[in-house]
Design a protein around this motif. Sequence first.
Motif, mmCIF file in Angstrom:
data_model
loop_
_atom_site.group_PDB
_atom_site.id
_atom_site.type_symbol
_atom_site.label_atom_id
_atom_site.label_comp_id
_atom_site.label_asym_id
_atom_site.label_seq_id
_atom_site.Cartn_x
_atom_site.Cartn_y
_atom_site.Cartn_z
ATOM 1 N N GLN A 110 0.856 -1.171 0.000
ATOM 2 C CA GLN A 110 0.000 0.000 0.000
ATOM 3 C C GLN A 110 0.901 1.233 0.000
ATOM 4 O O GLN A 110 2.002 1.197 0.537
ATOM 5 N N PRO A 111 0.423 2.347 -0.567
ATOM 6 C CA PRO A 111 1.224 3.562 -0.537
ATOM 7 C C PRO A 111 1.534 3.959 0.898
ATOM 8 O O PRO A 111 0.676 3.929 1.761
ATOM 9 N N ALA A 112 2.772 4.327 1.161
ATOM 10 C CA ALA A 112 3.226 4.653 2.511
ATOM 11 C C ALA A 112 2.613 5.947 3.024
ATOM 12 O O ALA A 112 2.682 6.226 4.203
ATOM 13 N N THR A 113 2.004 6.761 2.170
ATOM 14 C CA THR A 113 1.462 8.042 2.580
ATOM 15 C C THR A 113 0.119 7.927 3.291
ATOM 16 O O THR A 113 -0.379 8.913 3.794
ATOM 17 N N PHE A 114 -0.486 6.752 3.338
ATOM 18 C CA PHE A 114 -1.770 6.596 4.005
ATOM 19 C C PHE A 114 -1.583 6.417 5.501
ATOM 20 O O PHE A 114 -0.694 5.700 5.937
ATOM 21 N N ASP A 134 -4.614 2.373 5.870
ATOM 22 C CA ASP A 134 -3.823 1.229 5.439
ATOM 23 C C ASP A 134 -4.462 -0.071 5.935
ATOM 24 O O ASP A 134 -4.546 -1.052 5.192
ATOM 25 N N GLU A 135 -4.955 -0.075 7.176
ATOM 26 C CA GLU A 135 -5.626 -1.256 7.721
ATOM 27 C C GLU A 135 -6.912 -1.569 6.959
ATOM 28 O O GLU A 135 -7.217 -2.735 6.704
ATOM 29 N N LEU A 136 -7.664 -0.543 6.579
ATOM 30 C CA LEU A 136 -8.886 -0.768 5.807
ATOM 31 C C LEU A 136 -8.571 -1.300 4.415
ATOM 32 O O LEU A 136 -9.265 -2.184 3.905
ATOM 33 N N LEU A 137 -7.509 -0.769 3.782
ATOM 34 C CA LEU A 137 -7.091 -1.298 2.473
ATOM 35 C C LEU A 137 -6.675 -2.761 2.600
ATOM 36 O O LEU A 137 -7.000 -3.585 1.735
ATOM 37 N N THR A 138 -5.982 -3.082 3.663
ATOM 38 C CA THR A 138 -5.590 -4.470 3.910
ATOM 39 C C THR A 138 -6.835 -5.327 4.115
ATOM 40 O O THR A 138 -6.916 -6.446 3.601
ATOM 41 N N VAL A 158 -20.430 -6.304 -9.463
ATOM 42 C CA VAL A 158 -19.042 -6.122 -9.075
ATOM 43 C C VAL A 158 -19.013 -5.001 -8.047
ATOM 44 O O VAL A 158 -19.573 -3.926 -8.283
ATOM 45 N N ASP A 159 -18.408 -5.272 -6.888
ATOM 46 C CA ASP A 159 -18.154 -4.212 -5.922
ATOM 47 C C ASP A 159 -16.843 -3.562 -6.342
ATOM 48 O O ASP A 159 -15.886 -4.250 -6.697
ATOM 49 N N LEU A 160 -16.819 -2.242 -6.315
ATOM 50 C CA LEU A 160 -15.729 -1.480 -6.913
ATOM 51 C C LEU A 160 -15.326 -0.343 -5.980
ATOM 52 O O LEU A 160 -16.181 0.277 -5.348
ATOM 53 N N VAL A 161 -14.029 -0.087 -5.904
ATOM 54 C CA VAL A 161 -13.547 1.084 -5.180
ATOM 55 C C VAL A 161 -12.461 1.746 -6.018
ATOM 56 O O VAL A 161 -11.620 1.072 -6.596
ATOM 57 N N VAL A 162 -12.535 3.063 -6.113
ATOM 58 C CA VAL A 162 -11.522 3.850 -6.808
ATOM 59 C C VAL A 162 -10.935 4.814 -5.781
ATOM 60 O O VAL A 162 -11.627 5.691 -5.265
ATOM 61 N N LEU A 163 -9.664 4.609 -5.482
ATOM 62 C CA LEU A 163 -8.960 5.405 -4.479
ATOM 63 C C LEU A 163 -7.980 6.315 -5.209
ATOM 64 O O LEU A 163 -6.962 5.859 -5.720
ATOM 65 N N ARG A 190 -11.289 6.557 4.720
ATOM 66 C CA ARG A 190 -11.784 5.767 5.854
ATOM 67 C C ARG A 190 -13.267 5.451 5.716
ATOM 68 O O ARG A 190 -13.681 4.301 5.822
ATOM 69 N N ARG A 191 -14.067 6.445 5.422
ATOM 70 C CA ARG A 191 -15.525 6.235 5.321
ATOM 71 C C ARG A 191 -15.903 5.400 4.099
ATOM 72 O O ARG A 191 -16.752 4.520 4.182
ATOM 73 N N ALA A 192 -15.308 5.701 2.963
ATOM 74 C CA ALA A 192 -15.679 4.986 1.739
ATOM 75 C C ALA A 192 -15.248 3.514 1.776
ATOM 76 O O ALA A 192 -15.976 2.643 1.300
ATOM 77 N N LEU A 193 -14.069 3.238 2.334
ATOM 78 C CA LEU A 193 -13.621 1.846 2.437
ATOM 79 C C LEU A 193 -14.464 1.080 3.458
ATOM 80 O O LEU A 193 -14.836 -0.068 3.228
ATOM 81 N N GLN A 194 -14.804 1.724 4.583
ATOM 82 C CA GLN A 194 -15.646 1.053 5.579
ATOM 83 C C GLN A 194 -17.041 0.799 5.019
ATOM 84 O O GLN A 194 -17.625 -0.268 5.244
ATOM 85 N N ALA A 195 -17.593 1.756 4.277
ATOM 86 C CA ALA A 195 -18.910 1.563 3.657
ATOM 87 C C ALA A 195 -18.881 0.384 2.695
ATOM 88 O O ALA A 195 -19.826 -0.412 2.639
ATOM 89 N N LEU A 196 -17.798 0.250 1.959
ATOM 90 C CA LEU A 196 -17.657 -0.878 1.034
ATOM 91 C C LEU A 196 -17.612 -2.199 1.791
ATOM 92 O O LEU A 196 -18.284 -3.163 1.416
ATOM 93 N N LEU A 197 -16.846 -2.243 2.867
ATOM 94 C CA LEU A 197 -16.766 -3.464 3.673
ATOM 95 C C LEU A 197 -18.111 -3.806 4.310
ATOM 96 O O LEU A 197 -18.433 -4.979 4.508
ATOM 97 N N ASP A 198 -18.911 -2.790 4.634
ATOM 98 C CA ASP A 198 -20.211 -2.998 5.280
ATOM 99 C C ASP A 198 -21.351 -3.238 4.290
ATOM 100 O O ASP A 198 -22.463 -3.560 4.715
#
Length: 160
Positions: free
Chosen positions: A6-10, A15-19, A50-55, A89-97
């Motif tokens: 993952q990019p080190a700038t997060f 980073d935990e949510l991306l993982t 397809v569930d999709l995320v664009v970061l 944080r919000r968009a990745l958590q919403a995707l997981l939920d």
Amino acid sequence: MNSNHQPATFPAEVDELLTAVARDGFTLRYCNGPHQPTLIVGTYDWGPFVDLVVLRGLDDVISARVPTADITDIFMPEVIVWLYASDARRALQALLDLPHPDHPQAPTKPAPAPPALHVPAARECPVTVRPPSALAARARRVRLGAALLADTTEVPSEIG
């Protein structure tokens, strides 16, 4: 760059949510390679959706569920049934939920995909694709399938 690619700038939370997204079985596409990605696109194929995320950055993330019948290019979806745009944080958590596509509360109403969900061709190349492991590929289906069963199983009433 950390060991999870993952990019080190997060921040650690993102980073935990991306993982968690990767462990949930998403295929990750690193535009411009995994070391200096200009953006990350993650997908999870349910069959009909397809569930999709664009970061694009910490404050520019869009998550969506896209009907596969309408996909000709994963980088340019035309139709969505669910969309969540926010910070990482919000968009990745919403995707997981997001519930299983068969869940009664799962979104199903099609709408036009917003242009913000599209990835310009210049940002697509080169793309490094990181598919999930065989175990992770089933993780989202199993996790959300169990939640689907738990939500739809009748609980016997107590006889008093």
